[in-house]
Design a protein around this motif. Structure first.
Motif, PDB file in Angstrom:
ATOM      1  N   THR A  43      44.527  49.070  55.745  1.00  0.00           N
ATOM      2  CA  THR A  43      43.827  47.862  55.322  1.00  0.00           C
ATOM      3  C   THR A  43      42.602  48.223  54.499  1.00  0.00           C
ATOM      4  OG1 THR A  43      44.573  46.740  57.331  1.00  0.00           O
ATOM      5  CG2 THR A  43      42.752  45.746  56.130  1.00  0.00           C
ATOM      6  N   LEU A 101      41.904  47.593  50.481  1.00  0.00           N
ATOM      7  CA  LEU A 101      40.701  46.891  50.022  1.00  0.00           C
ATOM      8  C   LEU A 101      39.987  47.697  48.946  1.00  0.00           C
ATOM      9  CD1 LEU A 101      38.615  44.603  50.302  1.00  0.00           C
ATOM     10  CD2 LEU A 101      37.514  45.973  52.074  1.00  0.00           C
ATOM     11  N   VAL A 141      41.820  47.526  45.673  1.00  0.00           N
ATOM     12  CA  VAL A 141      41.611  46.246  44.986  1.00  0.00           C
ATOM     13  C   VAL A 141      40.240  46.205  44.314  1.00  0.00           C
ATOM     14  CG1 VAL A 141      41.358  43.762  45.330  1.00  0.00           C
ATOM     15  CG2 VAL A 141      43.175  45.002  46.497  1.00  0.00           C
ATOM     16  N   LEU A 142      39.222  46.681  45.043  1.00  0.00           N
ATOM     17  CA  LEU A 142      37.870  46.611  44.505  1.00  0.00           C
ATOM     18  C   LEU A 142      37.673  47.557  43.320  1.00  0.00           C
ATOM     19  CD1 LEU A 142      35.770  46.436  47.803  1.00  0.00           C
ATOM     20  CD2 LEU A 142      36.372  44.579  46.262  1.00  0.00           C
ATOM     21  N   ARG A 194      41.271  46.652  40.734  1.00  0.00           N
ATOM     22  CA  ARG A 194      41.709  45.276  40.533  1.00  0.00           C
ATOM     23  C   ARG A 194      43.220  45.188  40.350  1.00  0.00           C
ATOM     24  NH1 ARG A 194      37.748  41.886  42.224  1.00  0.00           N
ATOM     25  NH2 ARG A 194      35.739  42.623  41.480  1.00  0.00           N
ATOM     26  N   ARG A 197      47.186  41.489  49.115  1.00  0.00           N
ATOM     27  CA  ARG A 197      45.803  41.603  48.673  1.00  0.00           C
ATOM     28  C   ARG A 197      44.945  40.498  49.298  1.00  0.00           C
ATOM     29  NH1 ARG A 197      44.886  42.611  42.501  1.00  0.00           N
ATOM     30  NH2 ARG A 197      46.345  40.873  42.371  1.00  0.00           N
ATOM     31  N   GLY A 198      45.443  39.275  49.286  1.00  0.00           N
ATOM     32  CA  GLY A 198      44.701  38.180  49.902  1.00  0.00           C
ATOM     33  C   GLY A 198      44.588  38.340  51.403  1.00  0.00           C
ATOM     34  N   VAL A 212      44.479  41.170  53.122  1.00  0.00           N
ATOM     35  CA  VAL A 212      43.485  42.198  53.423  1.00  0.00           C
ATOM     36  C   VAL A 212      42.077  41.656  53.258  1.00  0.00           C
ATOM     37  CG1 VAL A 212      42.557  44.417  52.661  1.00  0.00           C
ATOM     38  CG2 VAL A 212      45.022  44.099  52.845  1.00  0.00           C
ATOM     39  N   ARG A 213      41.848  40.889  52.220  1.00  0.00           N
ATOM     40  CA  ARG A 213      40.521  40.300  52.024  1.00  0.00           C
ATOM     41  C   ARG A 213      40.155  39.372  53.177  1.00  0.00           C
ATOM     42  NH1 ARG A 213      41.070  38.733  45.601  1.00  0.00           N
ATOM     43  NH2 ARG A 213      40.372  40.725  44.744  1.00  0.00           N
ATOM     44  N   ARG A 214      41.103  38.558  53.594  1.00  0.00           N
ATOM     45  CA  ARG A 214      40.820  37.628  54.692  1.00  0.00           C
ATOM     46  C   ARG A 214      40.581  38.374  55.998  1.00  0.00           C
ATOM     47  NH1 ARG A 214      44.954  34.665  52.044  1.00  0.00           N
ATOM     48  NH2 ARG A 214      46.521  35.312  53.585  1.00  0.00           N
ATOM     49  N   VAL A 274      39.254  41.420  56.426  1.00  0.00           N
ATOM     50  CA  VAL A 274      37.914  42.011  56.414  1.00  0.00           C
ATOM     51  C   VAL A 274      36.845  40.930  56.554  1.00  0.00           C
ATOM     52  CG1 VAL A 274      36.274  43.343  55.046  1.00  0.00           C
ATOM     53  CG2 VAL A 274      38.691  43.986  55.070  1.00  0.00           C
ATOM     54  N   LEU A 275      36.988  39.835  55.807  1.00  0.00           N
ATOM     55  CA  LEU A 275      36.005  38.757  55.864  1.00  0.00           C
ATOM     56  C   LEU A 275      35.962  38.119  57.235  1.00  0.00           C
ATOM     57  CD1 LEU A 275      33.978  37.105  54.214  1.00  0.00           C
ATOM     58  CD2 LEU A 275      35.838  35.529  53.625  1.00  0.00           C
TER      59      LEU A 275
END
Length: 455
Positions: free
Chosen positions: A99, A103, A106-107, A110, A133-134, A136-138, A140-141
């Protein structure tokens, strides 16, 4: 004839790590090795002396595998640097190596390649490959927001009710928030959370964090999207929510009734406080390693119930351990269908494919075999009886972290075995087995069928 050029070693060995399970296993192993090296530094201990290798390895493994078993007291043995290292290892283990790697990809770029998406899907159990990608972002957030809220509540409680200095309260609040949400069970207190056994603010906040982290990210996201429409929930969400609720209630009743008159655990508490402590114990045996009463003073029936709850564990794709409630639920439906003579296994209005059933059976049998083998080995190499050894083994393999108090007095070879169990339990028996296979083998023919007597 021209001489063929020999490929470099890294290219020759690259094909060995195409399977996501292999990369995940290697990633967790690298994290454990890094943590061991950092905890072996003199600056990592309060005394300024190098920690014994077995203690550094055991602690790093326990942190990365979000277990909570310790051979030395976290608060008094490790320095501030060592405790920060442990916190980082817990966070890395909770979120998952793949994960975090996804991330960062992606950072930085991109752009997410197909192979990276497969790797992230294997770690996060994402059911939609195009949305990794979405996801993994969710993840972490959601993790950071949850940990922040828990840390704020705990910090305010430590300041207002226990007169802790603000700086110390913030540190203890953050430490326990990260440890609780990631189901790690590490505590800066030598007695874990026993001193707070009657405090509902701390108990309920920690249990809420443990349950939330242990449900599993896919289940949490689905509940956030459609909590008002249970009829539209997936099979995984239905199994996870139903069994989690049932096991929490059952565990609370069992622990409260079994320990109600025990003068060394719940006996001195009032009736509401006993149910609070029973609920806390029921939650922690499912996933995390905190305790608000002395585990070593519990009655045999409570320890047996703990073994069962720890072995089942929490939700899939979360920070919990065990064989997971979905595995337990699928096996229960397989048994129910067999008893009714049905040819298919149905959960609600959905049919479970045979491959899913085989996976559940494989995980359960591999886990039971690992626990039985390790228990036999530890009984042979130590002077402790079956009851505390079995509890220790199940707690390590299920990455729970509870102990009857024997962890620190076990011989080095026993600690090493428990570390192996924690590692295997974190990445999953089925993942570990598939990681060892160099390639998938497909049988291109079918053998004649023959039935045998069962039972």
């Amino acid at each position: 004839m021209p001489k063929l050029k020999r490929l470099p070693a890294w290219k020759r060995n690259g094909n060995r790590f195409r399977h996501p399970a292999q990369v995940i296993s290697t990633g967790f192993g690298t994290a454990v090795a890094t943590g061991t090296a950092l905890l072996s530094l003199p600056v990592a201990t309060q005394s300024g002396q190098r920690a014994p290798l077995i203690d550094a390895l055991f602690t790093a493994t326990s942190a990365v595998c979000v277990t909570g078993l310790v051979t030395v007291d976290t608060g008094s043995y490790w320095s501030g640097f060592g405790q920060v290292v442990i916190l980082l290892l817990i966070q890395v283990g909770g979120l998952g190596i793949m994960t975090l790697a996804t991330l960062f990809t992606v950072l930085l770029s991109r752009r997410l390649g197909l192979r990276a998406r497969f790797l992230a899907q294997a770690e996060t159990r994402s059911l939609n490959l195009t949305d990794v990608r979405g996801v993994v972002r969710r993840i972490v957030l959601f993790s950071l927001i949850s940990e922040t809220i828990v840390a704020v509540v705990l910090t305010l409680r430590f300041v207002t009710a226990y007169d802790e200095p603000f700086g110390a309260a913030v540190y203890h609040g953050v430490f326990h928030a990260i440890s609780a949400f990631n189901n790690a069970g590490f505590s800066t207190n030598a007695d874990s959370l026993i001193r707070y056994v009657t405090d509902p603010w701390i108990n309920l906040t920690v249990t809420a964090a443990v349950i939330l982290g242990g449900l599993g990210f896919p289940v949490v996201f689905e509940l956030l999207r459609g909590w008002r429409r249970p009829a539209l929930w997936s099979v995984m969400t239905r199994l996870t929510v139903t069994l989690t609720t049932a096991l929490l209630v059952l565990g609370t009743l069992v622990f409260t009734l079994a320990e109600y008159t025990n003068p060394r655990t719940l006996g001195p508490l009032s009736a509401p406080e006993k149910f609070l402590a029973g609920f806390f114990a029921s939650t922690m045996t499912r996933t995390a390693g905190f305790n608000s009463v002395d585990i070593g003073a519990m009655r045999p029936e409570s320890l047996l119930a703990s073994d069962v709850l720890m072995f089942i564990g929490g939700g899939s794709a979360g920070t919990a351990g065990g064989i997971k409630v979905t595995t337990f639920g699928l096996l229960a439906f397989v048994l129910w269908s067999e008893m009714r003579g049905e040819t298919h296994v149905n959960v609600g209005r959905r049919r479970i494919p045979p491959s899913n059933q085989r996976q559940a059976l494989a995980v359960a049998l591999l886990s039971a075999g690992a626990v039985a083998t390790a228990t036999f080995a530890l009984v042979a190499m130590t002077s402790y009886g079956l009851e505390p050894i079995l509890f220790e083994v199940v707690s390590a393999f299920a990455t729970v972290g509870l102990s009857t108090g024997i962890t620190g007095s076990l011989p080095p070879q026993a600690d090493l075995l428990l570390a192996v169990l924690m590692f295997a339990g974190r990445i999953g028996p089925l993942t570990l087995a598939s990681a060892l296979a160099l390639r998938d083998r497909t049988r291109r023919y079918e053998l004649p069928e023959e039935r045998t007597i069962v039972g």
